[in-house]
Design an enzyme around this catalytic site. Sequence first.
Site, PDB file in Angstrom:
ATOM      1  N   HIS A  73     103.839  81.075  22.122  1.00 43.81           N
ATOM      2  CA  HIS A  73     105.074  80.549  22.326  1.00 43.81           C
ATOM      3  C   HIS A  73     106.149  81.485  22.973  1.00 43.81           C
ATOM      4  O   HIS A  73     106.473  82.609  22.642  1.00 43.81           O
ATOM      5  CB  HIS A  73     105.669  80.058  20.896  1.00 43.81           C
ATOM      6  CG  HIS A  73     106.840  78.716  21.080  1.00 43.81           C
ATOM      7  ND1 HIS A  73     107.818  79.093  21.519  1.00 43.81           N
ATOM      8  CD2 HIS A  73     106.161  77.388  21.040  1.00 43.81           C
ATOM      9  CE1 HIS A  73     108.459  77.874  21.506  1.00 43.81           C
ATOM     10  NE2 HIS A  73     107.424  77.020  21.324  1.00 43.81           N
ATOM     11  N   HIS A 125     103.682  70.951  31.026  1.00 43.78           N
ATOM     12  CA  HIS A 125     104.850  70.773  31.880  1.00 43.78           C
ATOM     13  C   HIS A 125     104.604  70.238  33.399  1.00 43.78           C
ATOM     14  O   HIS A 125     105.518  69.758  34.064  1.00 43.78           O
ATOM     15  CB  HIS A 125     105.992  71.875  31.703  1.00 43.78           C
ATOM     16  CG  HIS A 125     106.445  72.153  30.336  1.00 43.78           C
ATOM     17  ND1 HIS A 125     106.803  70.767  29.706  1.00 43.78           N
ATOM     18  CD2 HIS A 125     106.514  73.112  29.518  1.00 43.78           C
ATOM     19  CE1 HIS A 125     107.293  71.379  28.523  1.00 43.78           C
ATOM     20  NE2 HIS A 125     107.014  72.622  28.538  1.00 43.78           N
ATOM     21  N   GLU A 141      96.177  70.769  21.186  1.00 43.72           N
ATOM     22  CA  GLU A 141      97.370  70.876  20.460  1.00 43.72           C
ATOM     23  C   GLU A 141      97.736  69.532  19.830  1.00 43.72           C
ATOM     24  O   GLU A 141      97.839  68.624  20.521  1.00 43.72           O
ATOM     25  CB  GLU A 141      98.646  71.391  20.808  1.00 43.72           C
ATOM     26  CG  GLU A 141      98.397  72.974  21.087  1.00 43.72           C
ATOM     27  CD  GLU A 141      99.763  73.758  21.747  1.00 43.72           C
ATOM     28  OE1 GLU A 141     100.633  72.917  21.847  1.00 43.72           O
ATOM     29  OE2 GLU A 141      99.574  74.717  22.235  1.00 43.72           O
ATOM     30  N   ARG A 144     101.192  64.819  22.393  1.00 38.10           N
ATOM     31  CA  ARG A 144     102.389  64.566  21.032  1.00 38.10           C
ATOM     32  C   ARG A 144     102.462  63.064  20.849  1.00 38.10           C
ATOM     33  O   ARG A 144     102.036  62.113  21.599  1.00 38.10           O
ATOM     34  CB  ARG A 144     103.598  64.874  21.766  1.00 38.10           C
ATOM     35  CG  ARG A 144     103.818  66.358  21.871  1.00 38.10           C
ATOM     36  CD  ARG A 144     105.419  66.532  22.628  1.00 38.10           C
ATOM     37  NE  ARG A 144     106.166  66.483  21.296  1.00 38.10           N
ATOM     38  CZ  ARG A 144     106.678  67.699  20.810  1.00 38.10           C
ATOM     39  NH1 ARG A 144     106.554  68.852  21.213  1.00 38.10           N
ATOM     40  NH2 ARG A 144     107.678  67.447  19.888  1.00 38.10           N
ATOM     41  N   GLU A 148      97.081  80.876  15.284  1.00 39.72           N
ATOM     42  CA  GLU A 148      98.089  81.077  16.239  1.00 39.72           C
ATOM     43  C   GLU A 148      99.305  81.614  15.727  1.00 39.72           C
ATOM     44  O   GLU A 148      99.855  80.910  15.103  1.00 39.72           O
ATOM     45  CB  GLU A 148      97.907  80.039  17.167  1.00 39.72           C
ATOM     46  CG  GLU A 148      98.861  80.488  18.539  1.00 39.72           C
ATOM     47  CD  GLU A 148      99.098  79.484  19.728  1.00 39.72           C
ATOM     48  OE1 GLU A 148      98.089  78.439  19.744  1.00 39.72           O
ATOM     49  OE2 GLU A 148     100.150  79.393  20.178  1.00 39.72           O
ATOM     50  N   HIS A 193      99.296  69.830  24.724  1.00 37.87           N
ATOM     51  CA  HIS A 193      99.659  68.877  23.539  1.00 37.87           C
ATOM     52  C   HIS A 193      99.769  67.669  23.454  1.00 37.87           C
ATOM     53  O   HIS A 193     100.599  66.964  24.461  1.00 37.87           O
ATOM     54  CB  HIS A 193     100.903  69.864  23.323  1.00 37.87           C
ATOM     55  CG  HIS A 193     101.692  69.202  21.861  1.00 37.87           C
ATOM     56  ND1 HIS A 193     102.790  69.977  21.123  1.00 37.87           N
ATOM     57  CD2 HIS A 193     101.205  68.542  20.827  1.00 37.87           C
ATOM     58  CE1 HIS A 193     103.033  69.454  19.949  1.00 37.87           C
ATOM     59  NE2 HIS A 193     102.149  68.769  19.960  1.00 37.87           N
ATOM     60  N   ARG A 246     105.115  62.034  25.523  1.00 39.85           N
ATOM     61  CA  ARG A 246     106.253  62.530  26.524  1.00 39.85           C
ATOM     62  C   ARG A 246     105.793  63.173  27.563  1.00 39.85           C
ATOM     63  O   ARG A 246     106.599  63.213  28.498  1.00 39.85           O
ATOM     64  CB  ARG A 246     107.625  63.228  25.520  1.00 39.85           C
ATOM     65  CG  ARG A 246     106.918  64.694  25.519  1.00 39.85           C
ATOM     66  CD  ARG A 246     108.413  65.540  25.070  1.00 39.85           C
ATOM     67  NE  ARG A 246     108.844  65.193  23.729  1.00 39.85           N
ATOM     68  CZ  ARG A 246     109.728  66.044  22.932  1.00 39.85           C
ATOM     69  NH1 ARG A 246     109.808  67.233  23.257  1.00 39.85           N
ATOM     70  NH2 ARG A 246     109.846  65.947  21.812  1.00 39.85           N
ATOM     71  N   ASN A 286      98.766  76.325  29.195  1.00 39.82           N
ATOM     72  CA  ASN A 286      99.235  75.040  28.672  1.00 39.82           C
ATOM     73  C   ASN A 286     100.059  74.532  30.117  1.00 39.82           C
ATOM     74  O   ASN A 286     100.692  75.053  30.595  1.00 39.82           O
ATOM     75  CB  ASN A 286     100.359  75.112  27.584  1.00 39.82           C
ATOM     76  CG  ASN A 286     100.745  74.134  27.101  1.00 39.82           C
ATOM     77  OD1 ASN A 286     101.022  73.129  28.030  1.00 39.82           O
ATOM     78  ND2 ASN A 286     101.019  74.085  25.722  1.00 39.82           N
ATOM     79  N   THR A 290     107.834  72.968  20.310  1.00 37.46           N
ATOM     80  CA  THR A 290     107.314  73.096  18.888  1.00 37.46           C
ATOM     81  C   THR A 290     108.221  74.331  18.301  1.00 37.46           C
ATOM     82  O   THR A 290     108.144  75.490  18.985  1.00 37.46           O
ATOM     83  CB  THR A 290     105.947  73.724  18.949  1.00 37.46           C
ATOM     84  OG1 THR A 290     105.101  72.843  19.694  1.00 37.46           O
ATOM     85  CG2 THR A 290     105.250  73.467  17.561  1.00 37.46           C
TER      86      THR A 290
HETATM   87  N1  PXP Z   1     101.363  77.482  21.635  1.00 41.32           N
HETATM   88  C1  PXP Z   1     101.739  76.688  21.057  1.00 41.32           C
HETATM   89  C2  PXP Z   1     101.234  76.131  19.709  1.00 41.32           C
HETATM   90  C3  PXP Z   1     102.866  75.727  21.308  1.00 41.32           C
HETATM   91  O1  PXP Z   1     103.274  74.576  20.960  1.00 41.32           O
HETATM   92  C4  PXP Z   1     103.316  75.855  22.940  1.00 41.32           C
HETATM   93  C5  PXP Z   1     104.374  75.063  23.423  1.00 41.32           C
HETATM   94  O2  PXP Z   1     103.853  73.851  23.815  1.00 41.32           O
HETATM   95  C6  PXP Z   1     102.722  77.129  23.353  1.00 41.32           C
HETATM   96  C7  PXP Z   1     102.030  78.084  22.749  1.00 41.32           C
HETATM   97  C8  PXP Z   1     103.263  77.537  24.719  1.00 41.32           C
HETATM   98  O3  PXP Z   1     104.729  77.969  24.737  1.00 41.32           O
HETATM   99  P1  PXP Z   1     105.270  78.290  26.127  1.00 41.32           P
HETATM  100  O4  PXP Z   1     105.255  77.063  26.750  1.00 41.32           O
HETATM  101  O5  PXP Z   1     106.541  78.672  25.632  1.00 41.32           O
HETATM  102  O6  PXP Z   1     104.402  79.331  26.789  1.00 41.32           O
END
Ligand code: PXP
Length: 251
Positions: free
Chosen positions: A201, A20, A80, A55, A161, A53, A59, A17, A111
Amino acid sequence: MGNESFAHLADCRLCVNVDHIATVREARGTDEPDPVRAAVLAELGGAHGITVHLREDRRHIGDRDVELLMSTVRTFVNLELAVEDEVLGLAEVWAPAQATLVPEKREELTTEGGLDLSLDPNRIKSAITQLQSVGTRVSLFIDPDPATVTEAALLGANAIELHTGEYANSVDRVTADREIERLVKAVKEGVRLGLGIHAGHGLTYENVQPVAAITEFEELSIGHSIVSRSVLVGMERAVFEMGQLIREARG
Ligand code: PXP
């Protein structure tokens, strides 16, 4: 797109992901760092998929990022999104290989919990159908609870998930073991129902292995920890190191 289309990729796909990367960019409102470049480097490091994601408040990731990722990513894009008309409409146009439906609150940092499937099941079902109609495989981000897994299958999802946030937040070994047991129960129900099983997550270099060792998990979605390490060692190496830990856990 069904589960079989993804089966050849790896025993356990690592979806990186890159939200960030865009968070850092937005901190200055400039054009760097670029999540698309980060995605290319993540793929070079061994990512099997790229997650972003989109959003509602944009953001971090914006529409242009997703458009560019759709044409640049060589693995697959896992988009996402919330069950919300505007983003669903965009996803329908983009038709990513995979979409993960997530709950979204404006005030949250990330999330917070899984989707509440009982709140408006018809709305979720119609979002699933809408996305599947353009060939997108649909996963639901849910808490690790067997009854919720059953509901996800009834709504027609291709995959689930499981939210690993409670596991990641465990303060001691006993709690972590209990959370792993909870995940295993939910996984078993998912396997029984023929769903694709993902997790994500809060997974980090320190806590990923007990989750990765649950061999039914086909995909792990990891963002914050990989992006954090990438700042220090580079994206390619950060992804490679996470991939190594996952492969090690699979023995
Ligand atoms: N899975 C989902 C559905 C999420 O919303 C997120 C956070 O955006 C992640 C995985 C990844 O989480 P993390 O950034 O804590 O690894």
